[in-house]
Design a protein around this motif. Structure first.
Motif, PDB file in Angstrom:
ATOM      1  N   SER A 277      38.258  58.909  27.249  1.00  0.00           N
ATOM      2  CA  SER A 277      39.316  59.133  28.231  1.00  0.00           C
ATOM      3  C   SER A 277      40.400  60.037  27.658  1.00  0.00           C
TER       4      SER A 277
ATOM      5  N   VAL B 205      41.448  57.616  42.436  1.00  0.00           N
ATOM      6  CA  VAL B 205      40.219  58.312  42.077  1.00  0.00           C
ATOM      7  C   VAL B 205      40.315  59.720  42.643  1.00  0.00           C
TER       8      VAL B 205
ATOM      9  N   ALA C 220      33.936  63.011  39.149  1.00  0.00           N
ATOM     10  CA  ALA C 220      34.875  62.015  39.662  1.00  0.00           C
ATOM     11  C   ALA C 220      35.508  61.287  38.473  1.00  0.00           C
ATOM     12  N   VAL C 221      36.823  61.094  38.533  1.00  0.00           N
ATOM     13  CA  VAL C 221      37.532  60.384  37.474  1.00  0.00           C
ATOM     14  C   VAL C 221      38.423  59.308  38.083  1.00  0.00           C
ATOM     15  N   ALA C 222      38.590  58.244  37.324  1.00  0.00           N
ATOM     16  CA  ALA C 222      39.577  57.216  37.673  1.00  0.00           C
ATOM     17  C   ALA C 222      40.862  57.588  36.942  1.00  0.00           C
TER      18      ALA C 222
ATOM     19  N   SER D   6      39.651  58.716  33.112  1.00  0.00           N
ATOM     20  CA  SER D   6      38.338  58.343  32.600  1.00  0.00           C
ATOM     21  C   SER D   6      37.248  58.778  33.571  1.00  0.00           C
ATOM     22  N   PRO D   7      36.128  59.283  33.044  1.00  0.00           N
ATOM     23  CA  PRO D   7      35.003  59.614  33.918  1.00  0.00           C
ATOM     24  C   PRO D   7      34.536  58.370  34.663  1.00  0.00           C
ATOM     25  N   SER D   8      34.108  58.554  35.894  1.00  0.00           N
ATOM     26  CA  SER D   8      33.732  57.411  36.727  1.00  0.00           C
ATOM     27  C   SER D   8      32.669  56.530  36.080  1.00  0.00           C
TER      28      SER D   8
ATOM     29  N   TRP E 153      34.382  53.996  33.509  1.00  0.00           N
ATOM     30  CA  TRP E 153      35.560  53.239  33.918  1.00  0.00           C
ATOM     31  C   TRP E 153      35.146  52.043  34.751  1.00  0.00           C
ATOM     32  N   GLU E 154      35.798  50.927  34.489  1.00  0.00           N
ATOM     33  CA  GLU E 154      35.526  49.707  35.249  1.00  0.00           C
ATOM     34  C   GLU E 154      36.821  48.921  35.357  1.00  0.00           C
TER      35      GLU E 154
END
Length: 122
Positions: A16, A64, A82-84, A105-107, A110-111
């Motif tokens: 990230s 997002v 897509a990134v968070a 962070s890349p999707s 990320w959680e």
């Protein structure tokens, strides 16, 4: 003051990007924030030790979006990506911001997990 970091996974791949902004009074009191590299005790503990101000409230806003070309390049990913985005603000007991940090962070890496009561308990 702005502080940029690229966090890596154990294998060295990017995890990230984080950009932290510190108010002028914090930046002036904490000169190590302007130096490159990690701060051994962590920025939160360092700021609290030097200023006597500790975070008592955190606010996170999660969105997002698509990464910019520069973000995708730094994260070593092909676009579109897509990134968070987590915008985190840590405030002291008087409600004054100690830091505002944006983490990207890349999707796929990320959680978010929330755990909360839903009523109906006996």
């Amino acid at each position: 003051m702005r502080r940029d970091r690229l966090m890596l996974l154990d294998g060295g791949a990017p995890l990230s990007l984080a950009t932290a902004w510190f108010p002028v009074d914090i930046a002036n009191a904490c000169p190590r924030l302007s130096q490159a590299g990690p701060i051994a005790a962590g920025t939160t503990r360092y700021v609290a030790r030097v200023t006597g101000r500790s975070p008592v409230r955190g606010t996170d806003v999660v969105t997002v979006r698509l990464a910019t070309d520069t973000e995708a390049e730094l994260l070593q990913r092909d676009g579109p990506l897509a990134v968070a985005v987590v915008l985190h603000t840590a405030s002291d007991e008087e409600g004054r911001a100690l830091v505002v940090e944006e983490g990207i962070s890349p999707s796929g890496l990320w959680e978010q997990m929330d755990n909360y009561p839903m009523g109906g308990g006996n």
